[in-house]
Design an enzyme around this catalytic site. Sequence first.
Site, PDB file in Angstrom:
ATOM      1  N   GLU A 246      25.106 -30.919   2.899  1.00 46.14           N
ATOM      2  CA  GLU A 246      25.215 -30.994   4.352  1.00 46.14           C
ATOM      3  C   GLU A 246      25.467 -32.439   4.802  1.00 46.14           C
ATOM      4  O   GLU A 246      26.210 -32.675   5.767  1.00 46.14           O
ATOM      5  CB  GLU A 246      23.937 -30.451   5.010  1.00 46.14           C
ATOM      6  CG  GLU A 246      23.432 -29.131   4.441  1.00 46.14           C
ATOM      7  CD  GLU A 246      24.425 -27.994   4.584  1.00 46.14           C
ATOM      8  OE1 GLU A 246      25.476 -28.173   5.195  1.00 46.14           O
ATOM      9  OE2 GLU A 246      24.140 -26.906   4.060  1.00 46.14           O
TER      10      GLU A 246
ATOM     11  N   ASP B 287      16.925 -29.991  -5.113  1.00 47.73           N
ATOM     12  CA  ASP B 287      15.569 -29.980  -4.580  1.00 47.73           C
ATOM     13  C   ASP B 287      15.462 -29.165  -3.295  1.00 47.73           C
ATOM     14  O   ASP B 287      14.484 -28.434  -3.089  1.00 47.73           O
ATOM     15  CB  ASP B 287      15.055 -31.404  -4.363  1.00 47.73           C
ATOM     16  CG  ASP B 287      15.990 -32.279  -3.530  1.00 47.73           C
ATOM     17  OD1 ASP B 287      17.147 -31.877  -3.288  1.00 47.73           O
ATOM     18  OD2 ASP B 287      15.564 -33.383  -3.136  1.00 47.73           O
TER      19      ASP B 287
ATOM     20  N   GLY C 219      16.960 -34.248  -0.432  1.00 46.81           N
ATOM     21  CA  GLY C 219      17.398 -33.463   0.721  1.00 46.81           C
ATOM     22  C   GLY C 219      18.696 -32.726   0.527  1.00 46.81           C
ATOM     23  O   GLY C 219      19.154 -32.507  -0.590  1.00 46.81           O
TER      24      GLY C 219
ATOM     25  N   ASP D 158       0.811  -1.220   0.000  1.00 43.03           N
ATOM     26  CA  ASP D 158       0.000   0.000   0.000  1.00 43.03           C
ATOM     27  C   ASP D 158       0.846   1.273   0.000  1.00 43.03           C
ATOM     28  O   ASP D 158       0.449   2.288  -0.569  1.00 43.03           O
ATOM     29  CB  ASP D 158      -0.999   0.001   1.154  1.00 43.03           C
ATOM     30  CG  ASP D 158      -0.360  -0.106   2.529  1.00 43.03           C
ATOM     31  OD1 ASP D 158       0.811  -0.531   2.608  1.00 43.03           O
ATOM     32  OD2 ASP D 158      -1.040   0.226   3.522  1.00 43.03           O
TER      33      ASP D 158
ATOM     34  N   HIS E  20       1.308   0.938  10.430  1.00 42.18           N
ATOM     35  CA  HIS E  20       1.505  -0.474  10.120  1.00 42.18           C
ATOM     36  C   HIS E  20       2.839  -0.676   9.389  1.00 42.18           C
ATOM     37  O   HIS E  20       3.382   0.227   8.764  1.00 42.18           O
ATOM     38  CB  HIS E  20       0.350  -1.029   9.289  1.00 42.18           C
ATOM     39  CG  HIS E  20       0.179  -0.401   7.950  1.00 42.18           C
ATOM     40  ND1 HIS E  20      -0.353   0.860   7.759  1.00 42.18           N
ATOM     41  CD2 HIS E  20       0.474  -0.864   6.717  1.00 42.18           C
ATOM     42  CE1 HIS E  20      -0.389   1.149   6.475  1.00 42.18           C
ATOM     43  NE2 HIS E  20       0.116   0.125   5.806  1.00 42.18           N
ATOM     44  N   HIS E  21       3.381  -1.865   9.487  1.00 47.16           N
ATOM     45  CA  HIS E  21       4.691  -2.236   8.926  1.00 47.16           C
ATOM     46  C   HIS E  21       5.852  -1.524   9.635  1.00 47.16           C
ATOM     47  O   HIS E  21       6.962  -1.468   9.095  1.00 47.16           O
ATOM     48  CB  HIS E  21       4.780  -1.959   7.416  1.00 47.16           C
ATOM     49  CG  HIS E  21       3.786  -2.716   6.593  1.00 47.16           C
ATOM     50  ND1 HIS E  21       3.168  -3.863   7.029  1.00 47.16           N
ATOM     51  CD2 HIS E  21       3.301  -2.482   5.332  1.00 47.16           C
ATOM     52  CE1 HIS E  21       2.350  -4.301   6.081  1.00 47.16           C
ATOM     53  NE2 HIS E  21       2.400  -3.482   5.047  1.00 47.16           N
TER      54      HIS E  21
ATOM     55  N   ASN F 228      17.642 -35.307  -5.157  1.00 43.49           N
ATOM     56  CA  ASN F 228      18.433 -36.310  -4.429  1.00 43.49           C
ATOM     57  C   ASN F 228      18.024 -36.376  -2.955  1.00 43.49           C
ATOM     58  O   ASN F 228      18.834 -36.700  -2.095  1.00 43.49           O
ATOM     59  CB  ASN F 228      19.934 -36.066  -4.584  1.00 43.49           C
ATOM     60  CG  ASN F 228      20.342 -34.646  -4.265  1.00 43.49           C
ATOM     61  OD1 ASN F 228      19.529 -33.836  -3.813  1.00 43.49           O
ATOM     62  ND2 ASN F 228      21.606 -34.326  -4.501  1.00 43.49           N
TER      63      ASN F 228
ATOM     64  N   GLY G 142      26.458 -17.663  -0.835  1.00 48.80           N
ATOM     65  CA  GLY G 142      26.002 -19.037  -0.735  1.00 48.80           C
ATOM     66  C   GLY G 142      24.604 -19.222  -0.167  1.00 48.80           C
ATOM     67  O   GLY G 142      24.370 -20.135   0.613  1.00 48.80           O
TER      68      GLY G 142
ATOM     69  N   GLU H 170       9.487 -10.635  -1.953  1.00 53.62           N
ATOM     70  CA  GLU H 170      10.558  -9.632  -2.013  1.00 53.62           C
ATOM     71  C   GLU H 170      11.943 -10.261  -2.094  1.00 53.62           C
ATOM     72  O   GLU H 170      12.846  -9.707  -2.736  1.00 53.62           O
ATOM     73  CB  GLU H 170      10.484  -8.721  -0.791  1.00 53.62           C
ATOM     74  CG  GLU H 170       9.291  -7.785  -0.783  1.00 53.62           C
ATOM     75  CD  GLU H 170       8.048  -8.375  -0.127  1.00 53.62           C
ATOM     76  OE1 GLU H 170       7.057  -7.641   0.033  1.00 53.62           O
ATOM     77  OE2 GLU H 170       8.086  -9.581   0.229  1.00 53.62           O
TER      78      GLU H 170
END
Length: 561
Positions: A475, A442, A471, A33, A119-120, A469, A415, A56
């Site tokens: 990691e 994924d 997940g 707004d 607001h915001h 793959n 990253g 955003e």
Amino acid sequence: MNATESSDATITGHLLDRLHSLGVTHLFGVAGDYNLRMLDEVLAHPGVQWVGTAGELGAAYAADGYARVRGFAALVTTHGVGELSAINGVAGSYAEHVPLLHIAVGPPRSKERDGAVAHHTLGDGDYEHFARAFRQVVCADAVVRPEDGPDEIDRVITTCLRESRPGYLRLPQDVALANAPSPSGALHRPDRHAADQYSLTAFVDAATRRIEAADTVSVLADCLVDRFDGRAALSDLLSAGSLPHAVVVSGKGVVDESAPHYVGLYAGACSDGAVRSAIDDADLLIRAGVRLADTTSGGFTHGYDPDRGISVDPTTASVDGVVFPNVGLPAALAALARLVEGRPTSAASTTTAPHLRHRSSSGDNPLSQAYLWQAVGAAVRPDHTVIADQGTPLFGISPRRLPTGARFLAQPVWGSIGYSLPALLGAQLADHSRRGLLLVGDGAAQLTIQELGTLGRLRLTPVIVLVNNDGYTVERALHSPEAAYNDIAPWRWPDLPAALGVPEPLVLTARTEAELDHSLTTAAEVTDRLIFIEARTERDDTPLLLSRFAEIAKRQARKVQ
């Protein structure tokens, strides 16, 4: 005065004209707004098209991809909730030296003066909270006021161009529509080729002595060459001396990887032996815009001494640690090109990166990471813009040689997973003559997949290779492969393009080598639709470069425990 400028322009009009003068023809963001009336002016502007994104953060990533291709970009958000959603993307642009402008439109000045609980906001009457947060991740910022708005806008944009980093404008709602004083002239652009002549002469003298004393000279290049307009000068240097050269992953694409003296990707101890020898064992290493980072140097396992050799940075050059200030990167590279011209070719400089040929599929063999990246690398064309997300896609594709003309985008220093899909949106809009080739895992895709709908709405037709793959494989390679925190929800990926509004997507699934080859061949033949290829590999299968990096990272982690 620009053809679109007017002496009675509003603050928004002046801002749009300045962006347009820099080649920015698309403005990313999300409507709210506070910025709606400003966006009415955007829609009316003859040279700038509004691109509304699903979020955003996606707008920030899209602006980053756009700026890497066009040289500059901008995004608009609403105050507070909108700008904070984008700050991660803007921080990534800061870390990766990408120039763009974030415009946050907020409550009118009357509410600021009254300290109203709008607001915001955080409800405390302080309207500067988020501007203060952004000062950590931008090179310049301003609160725009009518009396000096154009000058402040120009100052911030000029600083962004000079430092190749993001800027931030806090724009109260009423100021956006206020009349602007007449612009003070053309926007000043930095002269990257400028150099202090005394300092440049001293650098050339020191570099001459160093080059003459070296039996072997090699070059290592990084992304700052691109960010500070040094591509042509670097190409001249490499051609003049027939010098063996390599790139770190953040600099992939800044040299022609089909050139005879390109030796490959340098990643410290993760590098192939020939690449490491060419860089670490050179009598003289010329570093062109190189920043040492853990993710680009194999966990700081580089074998060369950063205090030795010749280093060329955005505004300084150095020889064996002696710094010569106010020497721009293109000027320093041009000077070095003259010094190495005609230099005899040494035996070491005949080493080149092997062309990793794609072997034919063996029918129903399950798809592996090794085969996947051989096949995808062979499918890259000169008119592709390749965007690789952090994870197995970046580790898998980065050692592959790109054909002459192909462009490469990644975010290895910041990253932030999920960056690549919105960045594809920006890169495609920045250059319609190229076709995007997105490589994403994924886990990363689940963070920003909603922007697939934006690609479809705009009728863009890239090729998307999604590696399923199961997940967070990176990691798992680094720590606790069976830990639950590396698991993600199993999505029905083939259903998503249509569900998100992509018109007539061509969706393919590859579980075998033959299916992948068929999918990539089909993608090359069908250019009028978005192609979505789900490539399924085993959850613990990793590219060779990732396996090497993970072993080093685990050894280093044990040392600090």
